[in-house]
Design a protein around this motif. Structure first.
Motif, PDB file in Angstrom:
ATOM      1  N   ASP A  91     -15.700 -31.165   8.322  1.00  0.00           N
ATOM      2  CA  ASP A  91     -15.657 -32.503   7.738  1.00  0.00           C
ATOM      3  C   ASP A  91     -16.296 -32.569   6.349  1.00  0.00           C
ATOM      4  O   ASP A  91     -16.266 -33.614   5.705  1.00  0.00           O
ATOM      5  N   ARG A  92     -16.862 -31.456   5.872  1.00  0.00           N
ATOM      6  CA  ARG A  92     -17.313 -31.428   4.473  1.00  0.00           C
ATOM      7  C   ARG A  92     -16.432 -30.483   3.639  1.00  0.00           C
ATOM      8  O   ARG A  92     -16.802 -30.084   2.528  1.00  0.00           O
ATOM      9  N   MET A  93     -15.287 -30.109   4.220  1.00  0.00           N
ATOM     10  CA  MET A  93     -14.329 -29.272   3.475  1.00  0.00           C
ATOM     11  C   MET A  93     -12.966 -29.959   3.512  1.00  0.00           C
ATOM     12  O   MET A  93     -12.054 -29.527   4.185  1.00  0.00           O
ATOM     13  N   LYS A  94     -12.872 -31.066   2.762  1.00  0.00           N
ATOM     14  CA  LYS A  94     -11.686 -31.921   2.829  1.00  0.00           C
ATOM     15  C   LYS A  94     -11.035 -32.078   1.471  1.00  0.00           C
ATOM     16  O   LYS A  94     -10.452 -33.113   1.177  1.00  0.00           O
ATOM     17  N   GLN A  95     -11.155 -31.075   0.610  1.00  0.00           N
ATOM     18  CA  GLN A  95     -10.605 -31.255  -0.738  1.00  0.00           C
ATOM     19  C   GLN A  95      -9.202 -30.696  -0.887  1.00  0.00           C
ATOM     20  O   GLN A  95      -8.914 -29.586  -0.432  1.00  0.00           O
ATOM     21  N   VAL A  96      -8.354 -31.505  -1.531  1.00  0.00           N
ATOM     22  CA  VAL A  96      -7.075 -30.969  -1.996  1.00  0.00           C
ATOM     23  C   VAL A  96      -7.384 -30.346  -3.351  1.00  0.00           C
ATOM     24  O   VAL A  96      -7.807 -31.032  -4.276  1.00  0.00           O
ATOM     25  N   LEU A  97      -7.234 -29.034  -3.469  1.00  0.00           N
ATOM     26  CA  LEU A  97      -7.718 -28.344  -4.662  1.00  0.00           C
ATOM     27  C   LEU A  97      -6.694 -28.337  -5.792  1.00  0.00           C
ATOM     28  O   LEU A  97      -7.041 -28.381  -6.951  1.00  0.00           O
ATOM     29  N   GLU A  98      -5.395 -28.281  -5.422  1.00  0.00           N
ATOM     30  CA  GLU A  98      -4.380 -28.218  -6.471  1.00  0.00           C
ATOM     31  C   GLU A  98      -2.996 -28.535  -5.914  1.00  0.00           C
ATOM     32  O   GLU A  98      -2.681 -28.149  -4.780  1.00  0.00           O
TER      33      GLU A  98
END
Ligand code: FAD
Ligand code: ZN
Length: 460
Positions: A91-98
């Protein structure tokens, strides 16, 4: 419990990166299938791949078992911790990076929810075609680890077909960096496939590069009443040959399910009479708005002329399309009967008509008043069964399993088309995999996780 290990793990993730056993929210240990509710000895909430690598290295050295978990929507009891396990959540790894329009790819962290990915693709005029009922809660890490299917597999494939690169961490903390955008990459073994569908037992998936498709601009849906299963199978072939690549769903409801939806799902209005043996939802999606709709109507007209379809309604507006899909989705919303145990078997389409009759006969021989419904993604050979045999359905499930999976075994099918093995189907794995195959699976597990710290006891 080794307290120095717990302290070491807390230091790796830092403040806010963990919850002690007494503070863990039940959603991190309650199992969707209701099989168990055991709080993990520690819930870890790492923020990046490096922290996960350090966590695994420490757990590997200490022989500490870990349960990775995404949205906890899996249906085979795999992500909920067992006694003494640490839980690892994203739940702390929710990034759309690209989002890369040139390669049509999206790079994401494992904790991103499926619906967020769908919306992000849509904003860029692209499509991430994986779609399932749990879209708002399930994560891409969970989708990859279970190789999730859903409604559009007939056109776009399962999760396995929708990914070009995976970054994962092995049990001993080694980072396997396969995070690239190369669609073609025949440099020996395709290592990402080891992590896809292995239910968190061979490694932790941390990031992925997903394959996007052009966004369709046409959608047509028809709902058909059909007189027998032979005609359902012929209609599938007809739809494939007349609609070609536009065919995006071919979903079937047996009459028992259609009648349950009519009677037990109040918000759904069924579009056809309730006495056809089978109902089919056909969907076409394409990129030629004007021509696609004509092609669809023509295809169904031909099917009616050939006697494949006894009755049909066609939806051409968004509202009508949603209400036809609501009928299909109603299969997961049957209420007022009690707990319905759910199955996701796979078999050859040629055997499916027989399977439907035979499975009902065998189940009724044991429970004459059972309430059951069959439906599924028939274009992919996947049948779902929901069943209630009375108030003890949950505790009787192994007996129901035995009847259904025995028939699947006789027909050379698979005990899991979509949901996986987890804890729920372990003893039935040999019904669909040979001794030699299971030995190879165990050899892989032994090579990649020799001390068995990743999701121990799941699959086998
Ligand atoms: P979880 O349930 O949290 O975990 C699933 C497995 O993956 C566990 O073994 C867990 O240990 C492992 N895991 C999770 N994240 C990672 C990671 N980053 N690295 C390594 N291992 C990890 N499934 C289908 O295939 N098709 C459907 O149509 C479908 N419809 C559904 C509808 C509803 C209403 C519900 C509740 C479920 C449905 N499912 C369906 C099942 C479920 O949604 C899928 O299995 C989904 O992919 C699970 O994702 P999750 O994030 O919830 O994973
Ligand atoms: Zn399904």
């Amino acid at each position: 419990m080794d307290h120095s290990l717990l302290e070491q793990l807390k230091q790796i993730v830092g403040d806010g990166g963990y919850r002690d056993q007494t503070d863990v929210d039940p959603r991190n240990y309650n199992d969707w299938m209701g099989a168990r509710a055991v709080a993990p000895v520690l819930l870890l909430r790492p923020g990046n791949t490096d922290q996960i690598s350090q966590i695994l290295k420490a757990c590997h050295e200490a022989g500490q078992p870990i349960a990775p978990q995404g949205g906890m929507t899996g249906l085979v009891s795999a992500a909920a911790p067992l006694e003494g396990e640490i839980a690892l959540c994203f739940d702390r790894m929710k990034q759309v990076l690209e989002v890369d329009p040139f390669t049509s790819t999206m790079t994401v962290e494992a904790g991103v929810e499926l619906q967020t990915i769908q919306e992000k693709a849509d904003e860029h005029g692209l499509l991430f075609p994986l779609d399932l009922g749990a879209r708002g809660s399930c994560t891409i890490g969970g989708n990859l680890s279970t190789n999730a299917g859903g409604n559009r597999v007939i056109r776009y494939g399962m999760t396995r077909d929708l990914v070009v690169g995976v970054e994962a961490v092995l049990a001993d903390g080694t980072i396997i960096n396969g995070l690239h955008k190369l669609r073609k990459n025949n440099t020996g073994y395709d290592l990402k496939q080891l992590f896809i569908g292995s239910e968190g037992t061979l490694g932790i998936i941390t990031r992925a590069v997903l394959k996007l498709s052009p966004k369709p601009n046409s959608q047509s849906v028809a709902f058909c009443g059909i007189e027998n299963f032979d005609k359902v199978a012929q209609l599938l072939v007809h739809a494939q040959s007349t609609l070609g690549a536009n065919l995006s769903a071919f979903e079937v409801l047996w009459r028992n399910t259609y009648q349950l939806i009519d009677e037990k799902v109040p918000h759904v209005n069924v579009p056809l009479a309730t006495d056809y043996p089978f109902y089919v939802l056909i969907e076409s999606m394409g990129t030629n708005n004007e021509k696609d709709a004509d092609l669809f109507v023509e295809s169904l007209g031909l099917a009616s002329e050939q006697g494949l379809v006894a009755d049909v309604v066609i939806a051409d507006t968004d509202n009508k399309i949603s209400s036809l899909w609501a009928v299909r989705d109603g299969a997961a919303e049957v209420m007022g009967i009690g707990y319905m145990h759910a199955y996701d078997v796979s078999l050859n389409i040629a055997d499916m008509g027989y399977f439907g009759e035979e499975v009902e006969k065998r189940l009724r021989a044991r429970w004459p008043d059972a309430v059951m419904g069959l439906f599924g993604h028939i274009g992919d050979g996947n049948v779902h069964i929901i069943i209630n045999v009375g108030p003890d359905t949950k505790s009787l499930h192994l007996e129901i399993d035995e009847i259904i999976y025995q028939l699947i075994r006789e027909l050379d099918g698979s005990v899991s088309a979509e949901h996986g093995i987890g804890m729920m189907k372990k003893q039935f794995l040999p019904y669909s995999k040979s001794e030699a195959e299971i030995a190879l699976m165990k050899a892989l597990k032994q090579a990649m996780d020799p001390d068995g710290i990743l999701n121990p006891g799941r699959i086998f």
